[in-house]
Scaffold this motif. Structure first.
Motif, PDB file in Angstrom:
ATOM      1  N   LEU A  52      -6.078  -2.571 -13.938  1.00  0.00           N
ATOM      2  CA  LEU A  52      -6.580  -2.825 -12.586  1.00  0.00           C
ATOM      3  C   LEU A  52      -7.690  -3.871 -12.550  1.00  0.00           C
ATOM      4  CD1 LEU A  52      -6.538   0.703 -10.931  1.00  0.00           C
ATOM      5  CD2 LEU A  52      -4.780  -1.063 -10.970  1.00  0.00           C
ATOM      6  N   SER A  88       0.793  -1.237   0.000  1.00  0.00           N
ATOM      7  CA  SER A  88       0.000   0.000   0.000  1.00  0.00           C
ATOM      8  C   SER A  88       0.823   1.284   0.000  1.00  0.00           C
ATOM      9  CB  SER A  88      -0.976   0.048   1.185  1.00  0.00           C
ATOM     10  OG  SER A  88      -1.750  -1.103   1.195  1.00  0.00           O
ATOM     11  N   LYS A 131      -1.614  -6.474  -7.286  1.00  0.00           N
ATOM     12  CA  LYS A 131      -1.110  -5.977  -6.002  1.00  0.00           C
ATOM     13  C   LYS A 131      -0.135  -4.829  -6.200  1.00  0.00           C
ATOM     14  CE  LYS A 131       0.340  -8.860  -2.879  1.00  0.00           C
ATOM     15  NZ  LYS A 131       1.284  -9.924  -2.517  1.00  0.00           N
ATOM     16  N   TRP A 186     -15.401  -1.343 -14.545  1.00  0.00           N
ATOM     17  CA  TRP A 186     -14.110  -0.646 -14.479  1.00  0.00           C
ATOM     18  C   TRP A 186     -14.076   0.610 -15.328  1.00  0.00           C
ATOM     19  CZ3 TRP A 186     -10.310  -0.508 -11.199  1.00  0.00           C
ATOM     20  CH2 TRP A 186     -10.280  -1.525 -10.225  1.00  0.00           C
ATOM     21  N   LEU A 191      -8.068   5.452  -6.295  1.00  0.00           N
ATOM     22  CA  LEU A 191      -7.977   4.018  -6.535  1.00  0.00           C
ATOM     23  C   LEU A 191      -6.954   3.381  -5.598  1.00  0.00           C
ATOM     24  CD1 LEU A 191      -8.075   3.891 -10.431  1.00  0.00           C
ATOM     25  CD2 LEU A 191      -9.844   3.115  -8.853  1.00  0.00           C
ATOM     26  N   LEU A 221      -3.421  -0.408  -3.185  1.00  0.00           N
ATOM     27  CA  LEU A 221      -2.399  -0.744  -4.173  1.00  0.00           C
ATOM     28  C   LEU A 221      -1.004  -0.340  -3.731  1.00  0.00           C
ATOM     29  CD1 LEU A 221      -3.664   0.507  -7.644  1.00  0.00           C
ATOM     30  CD2 LEU A 221      -3.139  -1.833  -6.993  1.00  0.00           C
ATOM     31  N   ASP A 223      -8.568   3.107  -2.224  1.00  0.00           N
ATOM     32  CA  ASP A 223      -9.653   2.108  -2.208  1.00  0.00           C
ATOM     33  C   ASP A 223      -9.104   0.680  -2.253  1.00  0.00           C
ATOM     34  OD1 ASP A 223     -11.388   4.133  -2.186  1.00  0.00           O
ATOM     35  OD2 ASP A 223     -12.179   3.858  -4.224  1.00  0.00           O
ATOM     36  N   LEU A 224      -8.110   0.467  -3.094  1.00  0.00           N
ATOM     37  CA  LEU A 224      -7.675  -0.902  -3.367  1.00  0.00           C
ATOM     38  C   LEU A 224      -6.450  -1.306  -2.555  1.00  0.00           C
ATOM     39  CD1 LEU A 224      -7.889  -0.625  -7.256  1.00  0.00           C
ATOM     40  CD2 LEU A 224      -9.574  -1.709  -5.775  1.00  0.00           C
ATOM     41  N   LYS A 243     -15.502   3.106 -13.091  1.00  0.00           N
ATOM     42  CA  LYS A 243     -14.560   3.453 -12.011  1.00  0.00           C
ATOM     43  C   LYS A 243     -13.530   4.475 -12.453  1.00  0.00           C
ATOM     44  CE  LYS A 243     -14.526  -0.217  -8.646  1.00  0.00           C
ATOM     45  NZ  LYS A 243     -13.722  -1.023  -7.754  1.00  0.00           N
ATOM     46  N   GLU A 299      -7.255  -6.735 -10.448  1.00  0.00           N
ATOM     47  CA  GLU A 299      -6.894  -6.339  -9.097  1.00  0.00           C
ATOM     48  C   GLU A 299      -5.468  -6.743  -8.735  1.00  0.00           C
ATOM     49  OE1 GLU A 299     -10.086  -7.346  -6.453  1.00  0.00           O
ATOM     50  OE2 GLU A 299     -11.556  -6.515  -7.834  1.00  0.00           O
TER      51      GLU A 299
END
Lengths: 258, 306
Positions: free
Chosen positions: A166, A32, A171, A134, A197, A203, A200-201, A137, A169
């Motif tokens: 994305l 992250s 990493k 997507w 994003l 990443l 949220d994800l 998004k 999904e």
């Protein structure tokens, strides 16, 4: 940082004949976080990015990646088949020029669906539903799903490229000057989108840029490259507000103020 | 009469024409036209192709006495297989009596001294372009296909290095991309011929330009199917009893073409039909593309009526 890193590069070296691509690069990316990589043109940023993503073989050094399943692999030691499978499921690569990351001959929907289909999706409706999700998004109207990206503006193409990466999904995403060549208002929207994003994800990303403003806005940590080496690294704010190396000081002081 | 017209017969000529007065050892064509070394190379290629079903094997394709696109690949495969006891059938678009089919039959009748036929059941080798016969093939028959474009991924990926990597890694996502795009644009899979299929659950194969109507005939077929692409210099094969599955989506499954009504000549309802224009007022007939099958059906129903 006692957390386990998601990507760890050790002693990465790449020469192009007598020209140095990069020399003894060590870096780690943690879950992250966005790691920024700045430096002037020709300093080896893109070489490092290509080595980290497995698109280029290093002369020496290793790139260890922690997969979603928990296993740690060396990107350059695994088989071509496995590397390609990981590249299109767990990793993403956003090119500076969307033309390099998109297939302009097929619709936007097909571009997004491509990774899913390659990963074994065999239902048209499921693939299409995900493509619509997507597209929305990244703030593109679903009514433009079946249009070819040739008809899209530069900013839209870049957002489509992000959606394409994305959808599985991943990493970890490699961003190569994602805002380069876009005008500032479009840049601002894209940066907002990337920040949202990422939050949220959860990443992780490695961001290559020569725009210190973009680096400050997106990345938590920053590394400065010159002549193929990393000459300074630290928290982004520290590096930009209190640069230690003469070259970093020059870089920071060269930024135009509006 | 003009004596220069070459007459094709089922009998091989005693001696080939000899305009340069060459000594007799240079004069004669080899059996079945190709030299033995070339035949041997093609046979080795075919063995490899059979051993790895659906995979393309390169070969060094010879110049043939006809232009590329007229079946040079198929002829070379046939020439390397054929022997005096074979019975040859050649079809073009399902028909035994088109120029190309007639010429190729005459070519082998002359150079290989084989019997030729138009009846599917009698043939031991069937060279074809665009169709698989309607009659079930048996395990002592060989189908030879004339292939223009052997690479199923070529329209989607122009680089040979990349397509061979994709085959090696069994990465056929691109194929599904094409199907996805078709459904988005046309609301159905819009491939009517040369429908790509997965052979033996491993290699993607282009079945040559047969209509997708014929794809199911390849699956678990009793016959040996050999494919030769002359211009592209590739051989590949589907051995007997091999799975051949068309690419499709679970919610858009593969289906064959369906026709309204049957053949206007023989009444057959389960064969592939061609549309024939019969006058200049828009009159049309739907008739069997397989002329041998049509003939057989007509004879059968005629017999019953009497």
């Amino acid at each position: 940082m006692n957390e386990k890193s998601i990507l760890k590069a050790q002693n990465l070296t790449k020469n192009y004949g007598s020209q140095v691509g990069c020399l003894g690069v060590d870096l780690e990316v943690y879950p992250s976080e966005i790691l920024g990589l700045v430096g002037e043109s020709g300093s080896g940023k893109t070489t490092v990015l290509n080595l980290l993503s497995g698109r280029l073989k290093p002369d020496c050094g290793s790139v260890l990646y922690s997969m979603a399943c928990g296993d740690q692999i060396d990107i350059h030691a695994i088989s071509e088949a496995k590397r390609r499978a990981i590249s299109r499921s767990e990793l993403g690569f956003v090119h500076q020029n969307p033309v390099n990351g998109l297939n302009l001959n097929v619709s936007a929907g097909a571009n997004i669906a491509e990774r899913l289909l390659s990963g074994g999706e065999r239902s048209y409706h499921r693939a299409r539903a995900k493509a619509i999700k997507w597209l929305e998004k990244v703030e593109i109207s679903a009514s433009r799903l079946d249009e070819k990206p040739e008809n899209y503006s530069g900013g839209m193409r870049q957002r489509l490229q992000i959606a394409k990466n994305l959808v599985t999904e991943p990493k970890l995403v490699f961003l190569d000057e994602p805002t380069g060549g876009l005008d500032v208002s479009v840049q601002a929207r894209l940066l907002d989108l990337l920040r949202r994003l990422q939050a949220d994800l959860g990443l992780s990303a490695i961001l290559v840029t020569h725009d210190l403003g973009v680096a400050r806005l997106l990345s938590q940590r920053l590394m400065v490259m010159k002549d193929g080496r990393i000459i300074e690294s630290g928290l982004t704010d520290r590096v930009l507000d209190d640069p230690q190396q003469p070259y970093t000081q020059l870089l920071v002081s060269s930024t135009l103020e509006v | 009469m003009n004596s220069k017209i070459i007459k094709f017969t089922d009998q091989a000529p005693k001696e080939a024409p000899n305009p340069l007065n060459l000594p007799s050892k240079f004069r004669r064509l080899n059996y079945a036209y190709l030299d033995e070394d070339t035949k041997r190379e093609i046979r080795r290629g075919l063995l490899k192709a059979v051993a790895v079903p659906g995979s393309q094997v390169p070969f060094s394709g010879r110049e043939m006495p006809m232009p590329y696109g007229w079946g040079t690949g198929g002829i070379q495969v046939t020439a390397s297989l054929i022997g005096p006891n074979d019975v040859l059938k050649v079809i073009d678009q399902g028909s035994d009596d088109t120029t190309n089919a007639v010429s190729i039959r005459a070519f082998f009748a002359k150079t290989a001294k084989v019997k030729t036929t138009t009846i599917t059941k009698e043939a031991s080798i069937i060279q074809t372009r665009h169709r698989i016969p309607e009659d079930r093939l048996t395990d002592d028959q060989i189908m030879v296909y004339q292939v223009p474009l052997p690479e199923p991924l070529r329209p989607l990926e122009p680089r040979e290095s990349e397509t061979s990597t994709l085959h090696a890694l069994k990465e056929y996502g691109l194929m599904y991309l094409k199907l996805y795009e078709d459904i988005s644009v046309h609301k159905e899979i819009a491939i009517s011929f040369d429908y790509p299929s997965l052979v033996n659950e491993r290699y993607a194969m282009s079945p040559s330009p047969i209509p997708r109507f014929d794809n199911p005939k390849l699956n678990m077929s009793k016959a040996l199917h050999l494919f030769g692409a002359g211009r592209e210099r590739r051989l590949y094969a589907v051995p007997p009893y091999t799975k051949v599955a068309p690419f499709d989506f679970e919610d858009y499954p593969f289906r064959i073409q369906d026709f309204v009504g049957g053949c206007a000549l023989c009444g057959s309802v389960d064969s592939y039909l061609d549309e024939i224009v019969i006058d200049d007022k828009g009159g049309r007939l739907m008739v069997c593309s397989d002329t041998d099958h049509c003939q057989k059906m007509r004879e059968k129903s005629g017999g019953e009526q009497k």
